[in-house]
Design a protein around this motif. Structure first.
Motif, PDB file in Angstrom:
ATOM      1  N   ASP A  58      -7.954 -44.675 -13.522  1.00  0.00           N
ATOM      2  CA  ASP A  58      -9.044 -44.063 -14.292  1.00  0.00           C
ATOM      3  C   ASP A  58     -10.399 -44.262 -13.618  1.00  0.00           C
ATOM      4  O   ASP A  58     -11.276 -43.404 -13.727  1.00  0.00           O
ATOM      5  CB  ASP A  58      -9.091 -44.678 -15.704  1.00  0.00           C
ATOM      6  CG  ASP A  58      -7.821 -44.369 -16.474  1.00  0.00           C
ATOM      7  OD1 ASP A  58      -7.116 -43.418 -16.053  1.00  0.00           O
ATOM      8  OD2 ASP A  58      -7.532 -45.076 -17.451  1.00  0.00           O
ATOM      9  N   ILE A  59     -10.561 -45.390 -12.926  1.00  0.00           N
ATOM     10  CA  ILE A  59     -11.859 -45.617 -12.297  1.00  0.00           C
ATOM     11  C   ILE A  59     -12.171 -44.522 -11.280  1.00  0.00           C
ATOM     12  O   ILE A  59     -13.335 -44.255 -10.980  1.00  0.00           O
ATOM     13  CB  ILE A  59     -11.954 -46.995 -11.613  1.00  0.00           C
ATOM     14  CG1 ILE A  59     -10.981 -47.074 -10.429  1.00  0.00           C
ATOM     15  CG2 ILE A  59     -11.738 -48.126 -12.587  1.00  0.00           C
ATOM     16  CD1 ILE A  59     -11.410 -48.085  -9.383  1.00  0.00           C
ATOM     17  N   THR A 106     -14.652 -42.016 -12.499  1.00  0.00           N
ATOM     18  CA  THR A 106     -15.994 -42.411 -12.949  1.00  0.00           C
ATOM     19  C   THR A 106     -17.060 -41.896 -11.995  1.00  0.00           C
ATOM     20  O   THR A 106     -16.790 -41.558 -10.842  1.00  0.00           O
ATOM     21  CB  THR A 106     -16.120 -43.944 -13.031  1.00  0.00           C
ATOM     22  OG1 THR A 106     -15.883 -44.474 -11.729  1.00  0.00           O
ATOM     23  CG2 THR A 106     -15.119 -44.535 -14.006  1.00  0.00           C
ATOM     24  N   LYS A 107     -18.288 -41.871 -12.532  1.00  0.00           N
ATOM     25  CA  LYS A 107     -19.393 -41.351 -11.738  1.00  0.00           C
ATOM     26  C   LYS A 107     -19.690 -42.269 -10.542  1.00  0.00           C
ATOM     27  O   LYS A 107     -20.005 -41.794  -9.449  1.00  0.00           O
ATOM     28  CB  LYS A 107     -20.644 -41.218 -12.618  1.00  0.00           C
ATOM     29  CG  LYS A 107     -21.802 -40.549 -11.889  1.00  0.00           C
ATOM     30  CD  LYS A 107     -22.957 -40.258 -12.804  1.00  0.00           C
ATOM     31  CE  LYS A 107     -24.061 -39.505 -12.073  1.00  0.00           C
ATOM     32  NZ  LYS A 107     -24.452 -40.098 -10.785  1.00  0.00           N
ATOM     33  N   GLU A 108     -19.550 -43.583 -10.775  1.00  0.00           N
ATOM     34  CA  GLU A 108     -19.816 -44.527  -9.691  1.00  0.00           C
ATOM     35  C   GLU A 108     -18.937 -44.223  -8.479  1.00  0.00           C
ATOM     36  O   GLU A 108     -19.417 -44.165  -7.347  1.00  0.00           O
ATOM     37  CB  GLU A 108     -19.558 -45.974 -10.141  1.00  0.00           C
ATOM     38  CG  GLU A 108     -20.569 -46.513 -11.129  1.00  0.00           C
ATOM     39  CD  GLU A 108     -20.060 -46.401 -12.558  1.00  0.00           C
ATOM     40  OE1 GLU A 108     -19.545 -45.312 -12.903  1.00  0.00           O
ATOM     41  OE2 GLU A 108     -20.164 -47.382 -13.302  1.00  0.00           O
ATOM     42  N   VAL A 109     -17.653 -44.031  -8.776  1.00  0.00           N
ATOM     43  CA  VAL A 109     -16.736 -43.761  -7.675  1.00  0.00           C
ATOM     44  C   VAL A 109     -17.066 -42.428  -7.026  1.00  0.00           C
ATOM     45  O   VAL A 109     -17.050 -42.285  -5.799  1.00  0.00           O
ATOM     46  CB  VAL A 109     -15.272 -43.787  -8.165  1.00  0.00           C
ATOM     47  CG1 VAL A 109     -14.338 -43.234  -7.103  1.00  0.00           C
ATOM     48  CG2 VAL A 109     -14.871 -45.206  -8.538  1.00  0.00           C
ATOM     49  N   PHE A 110     -17.400 -41.461  -7.862  1.00  0.00           N
ATOM     50  CA  PHE A 110     -17.751 -40.139  -7.352  1.00  0.00           C
ATOM     51  C   PHE A 110     -18.942 -40.236  -6.383  1.00  0.00           C
ATOM     52  O   PHE A 110     -18.904 -39.696  -5.267  1.00  0.00           O
ATOM     53  CB  PHE A 110     -18.092 -39.230  -8.543  1.00  0.00           C
ATOM     54  CG  PHE A 110     -18.413 -37.827  -8.149  1.00  0.00           C
ATOM     55  CD1 PHE A 110     -17.395 -36.941  -7.779  1.00  0.00           C
ATOM     56  CD2 PHE A 110     -19.733 -37.377  -8.139  1.00  0.00           C
ATOM     57  CE1 PHE A 110     -17.701 -35.648  -7.401  1.00  0.00           C
ATOM     58  CE2 PHE A 110     -20.029 -36.082  -7.761  1.00  0.00           C
ATOM     59  CZ  PHE A 110     -19.013 -35.222  -7.399  1.00  0.00           C
ATOM     60  N   ASP A 111     -19.974 -40.962  -6.833  1.00  0.00           N
ATOM     61  CA  ASP A 111     -21.162 -41.111  -5.988  1.00  0.00           C
ATOM     62  C   ASP A 111     -20.839 -41.864  -4.701  1.00  0.00           C
ATOM     63  O   ASP A 111     -21.299 -41.494  -3.615  1.00  0.00           O
ATOM     64  CB  ASP A 111     -22.264 -41.865  -6.757  1.00  0.00           C
ATOM     65  CG  ASP A 111     -22.821 -41.003  -7.893  1.00  0.00           C
ATOM     66  OD1 ASP A 111     -22.588 -39.774  -7.848  1.00  0.00           O
ATOM     67  OD2 ASP A 111     -23.453 -41.570  -8.800  1.00  0.00           O
ATOM     68  N   LEU A 112     -20.037 -42.922  -4.866  1.00  0.00           N
ATOM     69  CA  LEU A 112     -19.674 -43.739  -3.703  1.00  0.00           C
ATOM     70  C   LEU A 112     -18.880 -42.907  -2.693  1.00  0.00           C
ATOM     71  O   LEU A 112     -19.154 -42.914  -1.486  1.00  0.00           O
ATOM     72  CB  LEU A 112     -18.847 -44.931  -4.189  1.00  0.00           C
ATOM     73  CG  LEU A 112     -18.592 -46.058  -3.201  1.00  0.00           C
ATOM     74  CD1 LEU A 112     -19.914 -46.592  -2.666  1.00  0.00           C
ATOM     75  CD2 LEU A 112     -17.815 -47.182  -3.880  1.00  0.00           C
TER      76      LEU A 112
END
Lengths: 281, 273
Positions: free
Chosen positions: B235-236, B239-245
Motif C-alpha cells: 500500500d505504501i 502514497t504521495k511520498e513514494v510517488f514524489d520519491l
C-alpha cells in the motif's frame, strides 16, 4: 552493447570460433524413445518385412550363396560357428577396451590441461585436428613392422584413433565456460581445483560423453581394420579369412556381430548420457 | 534506519575506482564511489544502464579488484571472496546438473563445512520450497529458482548479502512476492543487504536508502532515505511520498541520461580528470 556492467574480464568464451565439436549431445541423448505397444509392433513388423523380404527375393532370383547369403543361412552360421568366432570377439574386445582406455585417458587429461592455457591450445589445435582427420589405419602397416603381429600395434592404433576424438570433444566441453557459475563458486572461496571439479568438469560432461562415444566407435573401426591388415586373430582377421575361403554366411555372421557391438556401444553411452547429462537435453 | 548513526558501518566503500582495459583503450567504469552501509541496513543502487552498478557490487563482494580505493567489511579491507559476504546473481545461477538439495549444499562443499540443516529447512519453509529438494532447476519455475538461489545465498548465514539485479528476469507479480519474502527473511534475521535493481519501485519498497549512480563513469550522485516503517505493505507504493520519491529518482536518472546524450561527441573519458 556499451554496458560495462557486463564484466569484461569474463567476457569471452570460445570467441575464436574454435568450437570443433563433432556433434551435439542432444543428437543422441534425446534419441528415439519407444512409447507404445503399437510402436513396438510396427518396429517388429518392419524388421520381419525387411529380413523376410530379403530371404524371399534371394530365393526367387536364386542368388548364389557366395554372392549374398540368405538371412537364414547367416543365422545358421552364426549359431553353428559361434564357438569358433567367440574367441576372436574376445581378442577384438581386448584391443578395443585397452586401446580406448589409453586413448580416452590421455585425451581427457590433455583436453583438461590444454583448455586452461589458451595459447597452448592455439598452438596444439592444428595437430590435434591432424590426428582427428588422419585415418590411423594408415599407420598400421608401419606399426606392424615395428611391433609385430600381436596386440601391440592394434592397441596403439585404437588409442591413436580414439584419443584425439575424445580430446577434441572434451576440449569443446571444457571451453564452454559459464562465467556466472565460476563467479558463484569463487564467491564461496573456491580454489582453481575446486572450480575444475565442481564447475568445469560437470559442465563439460555432456561433450565428454559425446567424445567417448565417437572415440569408441572409431576405436572399433580401427581395431577391426588393423586386424584385417595383419595378424592371425580378431574379428577383422576372421572377415579376411572367411571371405578368402568364400564362407559368406560366416563372413556375414561376423559383420552382424560387429554391428551389434557398435549398437551396444551406442546404447551404453546413450544410457550414461541419459543418467548423467540429461540436465542439458 | 540508523544509517547515519555513530555505529561503525558494516560495509564501507571508499573512493572505489575501476578502470577496464579494453581493445579501444581504457574505460573508467566507476569513479571515486564512496558509500557506507550500516549493519542491518538495506541499500539499493539504481542508475542508468552501464553506470557501473555491477562493477561496484562485484568489488564489494571481493570478486573484483579495484583500480583505486577500497572496500572495508567491519573495518577490514575486502581483498577477495569473504565468508561473511554472499552474492545473489542475475538469474538464479543454479547449477543445472544438481538438484535443489545439492545446489544448496554447494557452498558447504566448497567451504568444507557442515550445513546447518535446521536453518536451511527453516529457510526452505519460509520461501515455500520444502519438499522440492530432489527437483532439478529445469523443473522449477523462474520464481522458485530465484527463491532457491536466495536460500543458497543465506544458507551459511552471511552477515552481508549482495544482490545483483536478482529479480530482473521475473514477472512483476513474482518480483513483488520476492521483495516481500526478502523483507520477511530480513526481519527474521537482519542481514546487511546491498541490492542492485533496474526498478525504482523495487528499490524504494526494499530499501532504507536508495543510492542513485550517475551515468558512466559511475559516481554516487545522490542518496535518498526511504523513511517507511517495516514490515512494509504494498500500500505504501500508492502514497504521495513514494510517488514524489519515485519521480525525484527517475528525474535524476533520466536527467543524467539526457545530459549524456545531448553532449555531442563528448568523449566518454572526459569526465575523469
Amino acid at each position: 552493447m556499451s554496458d560495462i556492467d557486463a564484466i569484461p574480464e569474463f567476457k569471452t568464451k570460445s570467441g575464436d570460433g574454435q568450437d570443433v565439436g563433432i556433434t551435439n549431445l542432444s543428437a543422441f541423448a534425446s534419441g528415439p524413445g519407444i512409447k507404445s505397444m503399437a510402436e513396438v509392433l510396427a518396429i517388429i513388423l518392419v524388421a520381419v518385412v525387411i529380413i523376410g523380404g530379403t530371404e524371399i527375393l534371394l530365393n526367387v532370383f536364386a542368388v548364389p550363396q557366395y554372392v549374398l547369403p540368405k538371412p537364414s543361412q547367416i543365422g545358421l552360421a552364426l549359431i553353428s560357428d559361434f564357438h569358433l568366432i567367440l574367441p576372436h570377439l574376445g581378442y577384438t574386445l581386448v584391443e578395443l577396451l585397452s586401446g580406448f582406455a589409453i586413448g580416452a585417458v590421455v585425451g581427457l587429461v590433455m583436453a583438461a590441461v590444454i583448455t586452461q592455457f589458451p595459447f597452448v591450445e592455439k598452438v596444439v589445435t592444428p595437430y590435434i585436428l591432424l590426428l582427428v582427420t588422419t585415418p590411423m589405419l594408415a599407420l598400421v602397416p608401419l606399426l606392424i613392422l615395428r611391433f609385430g603381429f600381436g596386440y601391440t600395434p592394434r592397441i596403439i592404433a585404437v588409442a591413436l584413433a580414439a584419443g584425439p576424438m575424445v580430446m577434441i570433444n572434451a576440449a569443446t566441453g571444457f571451453r564452454r565456460v559459464d562465467p556466472g557459475k565460476i563467479a558463484l563458486a569463487r564467491s564461496y572461496g573456491a580454489s582453481t581445483i575446486q572450480i575444475f571439479w565442481k564447475i568445469r568438469a560437470p559442465m563439460a560432461l555432456p561433450m565428454i560423453l559425446v567424445g567417448l562415444m565417437i572415440g569408441s566407435i572409431f576405436g572399433l573401426l580401427t581395431a577391426v581394420g588393423a586386424e584385417m591388415v595383419g595378424g592371425g586373430f580378431g574379428l577383422g582377421n576372421r572377415l579376411t579369412s572367411y571371405s578368402s575361403m568364400i564362407q559368406m554366411p560366416q563372413f556375414f555372421a561376423v559383420v552382424l556381430i560387429l554391428s551389434i557391438l557398435g549398437i551396444l556401444i551406442y546404447v551404453l553411452f546413450f544410457l550414461i548420457g541419459k543418467k548423467w547429462a540429461s540436465w542439458e537435453a | 534506519m540508523n544509517a547515519q548513526s555513530s555505529v561503525q558501518p558494516k560495509l564501507r566503500v571508499r573512493g572505489a575506482t575501476k578502470v577496464y582495459s579494453t581493445g579501444s583503450g581504457d574505460l573508467l567504469a566507476i569513479d571515486r564511489c564512496s558509500l557506507d552501509v550500516a549493519p542491518g541496513e538495506i541499500v539499493s543502487i539504481v542508475g542508468p544502464s552501464g553506470c557501473g552498478k555491477t562493477t561496484l557490487l562485484w568489488s564489494m563482494s571481493g570478486l573484483h579488484g579495484l583500480t583505486a580505493g577500497e572496500v572495508l567489511l567491519d573495518g577490514k579491507p575486502v581483498k577477495g571472496p569473504n565468508p561473511e559476504i554472499s552474492m545473489v546473481f542475475q538469474e538464479a545461477n543454479l547449477l543445472p546438473w544438481r538438484n535443489l538439495d545439492a545446489n544448496i549444499n554447494f557452498p558447504f562443499e566448497i567451504k568444507g563445512t557442515k550445513p546447518d540443516r535446521v536453518w536451511i529447512d527453516e529457510l526452505l519453509q519460509m520461501v515455500g520450497l520444502e519438499g522440492f529438494g530432489a527437483r532439478f532447476p529445469r523443473e522449477l519455475s523462474g520464481g522458485m529458482r530465484q527463491r532457491a538461489a536466495l536460500v543458497r545465498a543465506l544458507s551459511f548465514k552471511p552477515s552481508v548479502l549482495l544482490m545483483d539485479e536478482p529479480f530482473g528476469a521475473l514477472d512483476s507479480f513474482t518480483r513483488e512476492e520476492m521483495n516481500r519474502l526478502v523483507e520477511q527473511i530480513w526481519l527474521d534475521r537482519p542481514t546487511t543487504i546491498v541490492l542492485i535493481t533496474h526498478s525504482i519501485e523495487e528499490a524504494i519498497f526494499m530499501s532504507d536508502r536508495v543510492v542513485v549512480m550517475s551515468a558512466r563513469p559511475g559516481r554516487v550522485a545522490n542518496i535518498y532515505p526511504v523513511p517507511f516503517p517495516r514490515p512494509r505493505s504494498l500500500d505504501i507504493m500508492a502514497t504521495k511520498e513514494v510517488f514524489d520519491l519515485t519521480n525525484a529518482i527517475k528525474r535524476e536518472i533520466v536527467g543524467d541520461q539526457k545530459s549524456r546524450f545531448s553532449t555531442p561527441s563528448a568523449p566518454v573519458f572526459q569526465a575523469a580528470k
